[in-house]
Design an enzyme around this catalytic site. Structure first.
Site, PDB file in Angstrom:
ATOM      1  N   ARG A  92       0.748  -1.471  -0.502  1.00 25.75           N
ATOM      2  CA  ARG A  92       0.074   0.102  -0.081  1.00 25.75           C
ATOM      3  C   ARG A  92       0.613   1.391   0.295  1.00 25.75           C
ATOM      4  O   ARG A  92       0.386   2.307  -0.604  1.00 25.75           O
ATOM      5  CB  ARG A  92      -1.387  -0.349   1.054  1.00 25.75           C
ATOM      6  CG  ARG A  92      -2.376   1.221   1.464  1.00 25.75           C
ATOM      7  CD  ARG A  92      -3.103   1.234   2.331  1.00 25.75           C
ATOM      8  NE  ARG A  92      -3.133   2.907   3.039  1.00 25.75           N
ATOM      9  CZ  ARG A  92      -4.682   2.758   3.499  1.00 25.75           C
ATOM     10  NH1 ARG A  92      -4.430   2.122   4.178  1.00 25.75           N
ATOM     11  NH2 ARG A  92      -4.646   4.282   4.274  1.00 25.75           N
ATOM     12  N   ASN A 146     -10.613  -3.827  -0.885  1.00 29.75           N
ATOM     13  CA  ASN A 146     -10.307  -2.944  -2.210  1.00 29.75           C
ATOM     14  C   ASN A 146      -9.672  -3.209  -3.211  1.00 29.75           C
ATOM     15  O   ASN A 146      -8.583  -4.049  -3.334  1.00 29.75           O
ATOM     16  CB  ASN A 146     -10.101  -1.606  -1.410  1.00 29.75           C
ATOM     17  CG  ASN A 146     -11.323  -0.415  -0.702  1.00 29.75           C
ATOM     18  OD1 ASN A 146     -12.062  -0.282  -1.151  1.00 29.75           O
ATOM     19  ND2 ASN A 146     -11.104  -0.697   0.329  1.00 29.75           N
ATOM     20  N   CYS A 167     -18.573  -0.854   1.335  1.00 31.69           N
ATOM     21  CA  CYS A 167     -18.094   0.054   1.269  1.00 31.69           C
ATOM     22  C   CYS A 167     -18.530   0.752   2.767  1.00 31.69           C
ATOM     23  O   CYS A 167     -20.076   0.894   2.914  1.00 31.69           O
ATOM     24  CB  CYS A 167     -17.573   1.038   0.341  1.00 31.69           C
ATOM     25  SG  CYS A 167     -16.962   2.651   0.991  1.00 31.69           S
ATOM     26  N   HIS A 197     -16.612   4.875  -4.065  1.00 25.93           N
ATOM     27  CA  HIS A 197     -15.785   5.741  -3.576  1.00 25.93           C
ATOM     28  C   HIS A 197     -15.508   6.769  -4.908  1.00 25.93           C
ATOM     29  O   HIS A 197     -14.639   7.304  -4.968  1.00 25.93           O
ATOM     30  CB  HIS A 197     -14.164   5.505  -4.193  1.00 25.93           C
ATOM     31  CG  HIS A 197     -13.548   4.978  -2.762  1.00 25.93           C
ATOM     32  ND1 HIS A 197     -12.584   4.209  -2.264  1.00 25.93           N
ATOM     33  CD2 HIS A 197     -14.609   4.225  -1.890  1.00 25.93           C
ATOM     34  CE1 HIS A 197     -12.744   3.602  -0.812  1.00 25.93           C
ATOM     35  NE2 HIS A 197     -14.372   3.223  -0.752  1.00 25.93           N
ATOM     36  N   TYR A 250     -14.145  10.840  -1.010  1.00 33.89           N
ATOM     37  CA  TYR A 250     -13.362  10.391  -1.697  1.00 33.89           C
ATOM     38  C   TYR A 250     -12.929  11.251  -3.401  1.00 33.89           C
ATOM     39  O   TYR A 250     -12.668  11.880  -3.957  1.00 33.89           O
ATOM     40  CB  TYR A 250     -12.905   9.531  -2.773  1.00 33.89           C
ATOM     41  CG  TYR A 250     -12.827   8.149  -1.403  1.00 33.89           C
ATOM     42  CD1 TYR A 250     -11.459   7.660  -1.682  1.00 33.89           C
ATOM     43  CD2 TYR A 250     -13.534   7.618  -0.129  1.00 33.89           C
ATOM     44  CE1 TYR A 250     -10.688   6.850  -0.984  1.00 33.89           C
ATOM     45  CE2 TYR A 250     -12.907   7.138   0.706  1.00 33.89           C
ATOM     46  CZ  TYR A 250     -11.720   6.306   0.527  1.00 33.89           C
ATOM     47  OH  TYR A 250     -11.141   5.718   1.136  1.00 33.89           O
TER      48      TYR A 250
HETATM   49  P1  NAD Z   1      -4.686  -5.935   6.255  1.00 36.91           P
HETATM   50  O1  NAD Z   1      -3.086  -5.427   6.050  1.00 36.91           O
HETATM   51  O2  NAD Z   1      -4.519  -5.643   7.821  1.00 36.91           O
HETATM   52  O3  NAD Z   1      -4.446  -7.367   6.313  1.00 36.91           O
HETATM   53  C1  NAD Z   1      -5.823  -8.186   6.411  1.00 36.91           C
HETATM   54  C2  NAD Z   1      -5.469  -9.459   6.382  1.00 36.91           C
HETATM   55  O4  NAD Z   1      -5.010 -10.574   5.293  1.00 36.91           O
HETATM   56  C3  NAD Z   1      -3.714  -9.430   7.151  1.00 36.91           C
HETATM   57  O5  NAD Z   1      -4.066 -10.569   7.705  1.00 36.91           O
HETATM   58  C4  NAD Z   1      -3.020 -10.526   6.319  1.00 36.91           C
HETATM   59  O6  NAD Z   1      -2.162 -11.455   6.836  1.00 36.91           O
HETATM   60  C5  NAD Z   1      -4.209 -10.978   5.134  1.00 36.91           C
HETATM   61  N1  NAD Z   1      -3.278 -11.556   3.758  1.00 36.91           N
HETATM   62  C6  NAD Z   1      -2.756 -11.036   2.823  1.00 36.91           C
HETATM   63  N2  NAD Z   1      -2.711 -11.294   1.810  1.00 36.91           N
HETATM   64  C7  NAD Z   1      -4.027 -12.024   1.224  1.00 36.91           C
HETATM   65  C8  NAD Z   1      -3.838 -13.831   1.259  1.00 36.91           C
HETATM   66  N3  NAD Z   1      -3.708 -13.725  -0.360  1.00 36.91           N
HETATM   67  N4  NAD Z   1      -5.044 -14.532   1.320  1.00 36.91           N
HETATM   68  C9  NAD Z   1      -6.146 -13.729   2.940  1.00 36.91           C
HETATM   69  N5  NAD Z   1      -5.390 -13.033   3.924  1.00 36.91           N
HETATM   70  C10 NAD Z   1      -4.663 -12.675   3.052  1.00 36.91           C
HETATM   71  O7  NAD Z   1      -5.202  -4.926   5.943  1.00 36.91           O
HETATM   72  P2  NAD Z   1      -6.772  -4.053   6.640  1.00 36.91           P
HETATM   73  O8  NAD Z   1      -6.652  -2.576   6.583  1.00 36.91           O
HETATM   74  O9  NAD Z   1      -7.339  -4.908   7.754  1.00 36.91           O
HETATM   75  O10 NAD Z   1      -7.777  -3.704   4.873  1.00 36.91           O
HETATM   76  C11 NAD Z   1      -8.474  -4.974   4.752  1.00 36.91           C
HETATM   77  C12 NAD Z   1      -8.627  -4.727   3.170  1.00 36.91           C
HETATM   78  O11 NAD Z   1     -10.218  -4.523   3.267  1.00 36.91           O
HETATM   79  C13 NAD Z   1      -8.335  -3.766   2.542  1.00 36.91           C
HETATM   80  O12 NAD Z   1      -8.318  -4.830   0.689  1.00 36.91           O
HETATM   81  C14 NAD Z   1      -8.511  -2.661   2.805  1.00 36.91           C
HETATM   82  O13 NAD Z   1      -8.239  -1.995   1.644  1.00 36.91           O
HETATM   83  C15 NAD Z   1     -10.270  -3.178   2.948  1.00 36.91           C
HETATM   84  N6  NAD Z   1     -11.345  -2.484   3.569  1.00 36.91           N
HETATM   85  C16 NAD Z   1     -11.612  -1.525   2.554  1.00 36.91           C
HETATM   86  C17 NAD Z   1     -13.036  -0.580   3.058  1.00 36.91           C
HETATM   87  C18 NAD Z   1     -13.689  -0.424   2.513  1.00 36.91           C
HETATM   88  O14 NAD Z   1     -14.893   0.134   2.612  1.00 36.91           O
HETATM   89  N7  NAD Z   1     -14.679  -1.436   1.464  1.00 36.91           N
HETATM   90  C19 NAD Z   1     -13.151  -0.306   4.334  1.00 36.91           C
HETATM   91  C20 NAD Z   1     -11.156  -0.623   5.404  1.00 36.91           C
HETATM   92  C21 NAD Z   1     -10.621  -1.721   4.955  1.00 36.91           C
HETATM   93  C1  G6P Z   2     -12.462   4.158   4.237  1.00 34.59           C
HETATM   94  C2  G6P Z   2     -12.684   3.703   3.118  1.00 34.59           C
HETATM   95  C3  G6P Z   2     -12.006   2.138   2.903  1.00 34.59           C
HETATM   96  C4  G6P Z   2     -10.218   2.206   3.309  1.00 34.59           C
HETATM   97  C5  G6P Z   2     -10.192   2.595   4.360  1.00 34.59           C
HETATM   98  C6  G6P Z   2      -8.895   2.705   4.805  1.00 34.59           C
HETATM   99  O1  G6P Z   2     -13.349   3.894   5.298  1.00 34.59           O
HETATM  100  O2  G6P Z   2     -14.197   2.985   3.432  1.00 34.59           O
HETATM  101  O3  G6P Z   2     -12.296   1.921   1.290  1.00 34.59           O
HETATM  102  O4  G6P Z   2      -9.570   1.419   2.857  1.00 34.59           O
HETATM  103  O5  G6P Z   2     -11.071   3.936   4.989  1.00 34.59           O
HETATM  104  O6  G6P Z   2      -9.435   3.540   5.808  1.00 34.59           O
HETATM  105  P1  G6P Z   2      -7.554   3.014   6.728  1.00 34.59           P
HETATM  106  O7  G6P Z   2      -7.397   3.153   8.155  1.00 34.59           O
HETATM  107  O8  G6P Z   2      -6.910   2.051   6.278  1.00 34.59           O
HETATM  108  O9  G6P Z   2      -6.289   4.046   6.046  1.00 34.59           O
HETATM  109 MN    MN Z   3     -14.448   2.646   0.695  1.00 31.04          MN
END
Ligand code: NAD
Ligand code: G6P
Ligand code: MN
Length: 430
Positions: A92, A146, A167, A197, A250
């Protein structure tokens, strides 16, 4: 009912567990499996132990299993939730830093950063979907990973999995609108349409009364309508009034690109990019999670951008399980909902949700001021998916050049070369 969580070691897992506990009577979950990869072992164990303490405290008859065996987790699952990050926060950070070198917005989910994340994520999600097709109980996939809209579109185009992209932005926009208008969220009627977004609230009604202009006025006066991870550049009142719709947080990257870029570059130098800041926040969070006396979701999680995630995810599951026809804003195939977009692309839109899943509420034609940007970004998204699935470099170059953050095909080429090189280990398709 079995729920499998892929990326179970995420710091957001306690959010989910809280949601499952709060809605236990509706969703009747009795089995939760948190699955991660070996590299995520430590996180999975810490988060898993906290999740187990939370469930124990609730007294509910729910088992929690931790595993690295994805097929085992998916087998007989009714819901699969995906919240993983291929390449972790280091990947990232490079998504955010590479574009900045070329004076281009560096963001994890939109622009070249979102493009790079999609290239890493799509091969993994398609593998997961093959396992869901083969081993699950015809499971619903709730995809939080994402770039959620792009990833969900890839799933719909290349698999038969029943996927819903989720989201937390729309539910947060609704919550903030309720706060600004000083009404209960349940008395607020909002319609959302656009892309992930890139979603707009197109209608805001309280007890049958149109409140869009009041809302716009208050936001222009500085009332909070933002997420934790986005710089709070103030909106221009005349612009919002002309738009007569509420852009999502966004949208600042598109409508205030110059200002956002200057701030990003300064922040990257002074405090690090958001990924670098999140690394520090995560370290503290996991220290908190380790406390054996902690058995609730800790307040510190609010420093992350994922607020109200659990409410969005678990209330969505609840609507499918209970067939309650409640309204949720989610990512689903267009199928004529926005008439100027192809049927097979994924949009973010208000839907009623029943046991058959989300039923989009018809939008029709969007006015040109919304349609223009949506068309351009959807073209970028379609090309990104094609590049991610096929490994075709021409499609990849066209995707980046089509993105409004990228000023020229020359810069797109430089970005592409660097993105492909840095991410080599995660790009089997190239
Ligand atoms: P993170 O870095 O903590 O990752 C979560 C887990 O994924 C980790 O424990 C990691 O070991 C695991 N991982 C990595 N590669 C993997 C694979 N190939 N298969 C299975 N697991 C795997 O991330 P996070 O900050 O918890 O965010 C997780 C995801 O959620 C990200 O893609 C982030 O962008 C997304 N997110 C989405 C929203 C939304 O609005 N849709 C909001 C927040 C976060
Ligand atoms: C928002 C968005 C997510 C994004 C997150 C990032 O909630 O909807 O899609 O991944 O923020 O938060 P962070 O704390 O990882 O910057
Ligand atoms: Mn989002």
């Amino acid at each position: 009912m079995k729920i499998a969580v892929i990326g179970g070691g995420s710091s957001y897992t306690p959010e989910l567990i809280e949601g499952i506990i709060l809605r236990a009577t509706q969703i009747k979950a009795d089995e939760i499996v948190l699955v991660d990869i070996e590299a995520g072992k430590e996180k999975l164990e810490i988060v898993g132990s906290l999740a187990k303490r939370m469930i124990k405290k609730s007294g509910l008859p729910i088992t929690i299993e931790l595993t690295f065996d994805r097929v085992k987790a998916i087998t007989n699952a009714d819901f699969v939730l995906t919240q993983f990050r291929v390449g972790g926060l280091d990947a990232r950070a490079s998504d955010e830093r590479i574009p900045l070198k070329y004076d281009v917005i560096g963001q994890e989910t939109v622009g070249p950063g979102g493009f790079a994340k999609a290239l890493r994520t799509i091969p993994v999600i398609l593998d997961i979907c093959k396992e869901i097709e083969q081993y699950s109980n015809d499971a619903w996939l709730i995809n939080f990973t994402n770039p959620a809209g792009i990833v969900t579109e890839a799933i719909h185009k290349y698999t038969s999995v029943k996927a819903i992209g989720l989201c937390n932005v729309p539910i947060n926009m609704k919550q903030m609108t309720a706060t600004i208008l000083e009404v209960d969220r349940d008395n607020l009627n909002m319609s959302f349409a656009g892309l992930n977004h890139l979603v707009y609230a197109t209608k805001v009604f309280v007890n049958g009364e149109d409140k869009m202009s009041t809302l716009i006025e208050r936001i222009a006066e500085g009332r909070n309508m933002n997420m934790r991870n986005i710089h709070d550049a103030p909106w221009d009142k005349e612009f919002l009034q002309a738009l007569n719709a509420l852009p999502c947080p966004y949208h600042r990257y598109y409508y205030m690109m110059d200002e956002m870029l200057i701030e990003e570059k300064e922040a990257a130098e002074l405090r690090g990019t958001r990924a670098e800041q999140v690394k520090v926040i995560e370290k503290g969070l996991f220290e908190t999670y380790k406390n054996p006396n902690l058995d609730v979701k800790p307040k510190e999680l609010e420093e992350r951008g994922g607020s109200l995630y659990s409410e969005a995810a678990i209330s969505l599951i609840s609507s499918i399980v209970t067939n309650d026809h409640a309204i949720h804003t989610v990512n689903v195939p267009n199928n004529g909902t926005i008439t100027d977009l192809p049927d097979n692309v994924v949009i973010e839109v208000s839907c009623t949700v029943n046991s058959e899943g989300p039923q989009p509420i018809q939008v029709g034609k969007l006015p040109p001021e919304l349609n223009g940007l949506i068309q351009q970004i959807k073209a970028f998204e379609q090309l990104t998916i094609e590049a991610a699935v096929t490994g075709n470099k021409q499609k990849a170059l066209l995707a980046l050049t089509t993105n409004p953050f990228v000023p020229s095909s020359k810069v797109a080429k430089l970005l592409l070369d660097e993105i492909l090189e840095v991410n080599q280990a995660y790009l089997p398709q190239f």
